[in-house]
Design an enzyme around this catalytic site. Structure first.
Site, short mmCIF file in Angstrom:
data_model
loop_
_atom_site.label_atom_id
_atom_site.label_comp_id
_atom_site.label_asym_id
_atom_site.label_seq_id
_atom_site.Cartn_x
_atom_site.Cartn_y
_atom_site.Cartn_z
N LEU A 136 22.09 31.13 -5.95
CA LEU A 136 21.93 31.73 -4.63
C LEU A 136 23.21 31.54 -3.83
CD1 LEU A 136 18.55 29.92 -3.91
CD2 LEU A 136 18.76 32.36 -4.45
N GLU A 137 23.62 32.56 -3.10
CA GLU A 137 24.77 32.43 -2.20
C GLU A 137 24.27 32.60 -0.78
OE1 GLU A 137 27.93 33.96 0.40
OE2 GLU A 137 26.73 35.41 -0.70
#
Length: 188
Positions: A136-137
């Site tokens: 996840l960013e």
């Protein structure tokens, strides 16, 4: 889908191990304490963020290059609450491990609770037969520090089932992120 999406997700998780660990309903509190919801929703699955974070720093003044990424551009943290500096980002992974069926494409969108705070969640689609923890960013688009909570909902997965299987899956192509565990940095 010929059955209700929430039932389809439960069936795929229980019979095919599509999501592990799997939460069959929406969880809004843990041990009596309110959390950002996670688990099965009407048309998707709300994933949680694990405790391991990589917070971007420009302390080394390196160039961000996806073909030659410098891992020293991150500070590693193991925490329940991650603070992302203003106009910066952090990487994390889902608590859940995914095994996407050959006839399913999965798209991820950030939860509105974070979006309303200027925190954008970015994830590329999970292709047919991809498996692993999702990296996840989190982009903090605000001029203020932003907080991300581990083990709480951060994004929603939407599943698109086809009547037919794809000709070439991610697994068939030997995708470079197949089977990733934890936070995975760019690979050339």
């Amino acid at each position: 889908m010929s059955i209700r999406p929430d039932r389809w997700i439960r069936r795929m998780a229980e019979q095919h191990g599509m999501i592990e660990p799997f939460e069959p309903g929406q969880v809004r509190a843990v041990n009596g304490e309110r959390v950002i919801s996670f688990g099965t929703s009407s048309y998707g699955y709300d994933v949680r963020c694990a405790r391991q974070f990589k917070v971007f720093t420009n302390i080394n003044s390196t160039i961000v290059d996806p073909k030659a990424f410098d891992p020293s551009s991150f500070v590693d943290m193991d925490t329940d609450v991650c603070i992302i500096p203003p106009n910066s980002f952090a990487l994390a992974s889902t608590v859940e491990y995914f095994r996407i069926p050959r006839n399913v494409l999965t798209v991820c969108l950030g939860k509105s609770t974070y979006a309303r705070c200027g925190i954008i969640v970015n994830v590329t689609p999970l292709e047919p037969e991809w498996e692993g923890h999702v990296t996840l960013e989190f982009s903090n688009t605000t001029p203020l520090p932003a907080r991300i909570y581990a083990n709480e909902g951060v994004a929603q997965m939407l599943f698109f089932e086809s009547d037919e299987v794809c000709e070439t899956s991610y697994k068939d192509r030997g995708g470079k992120y197949q089977g990733q565990k934890g936070v995975t940095l760019p690979r050339a």
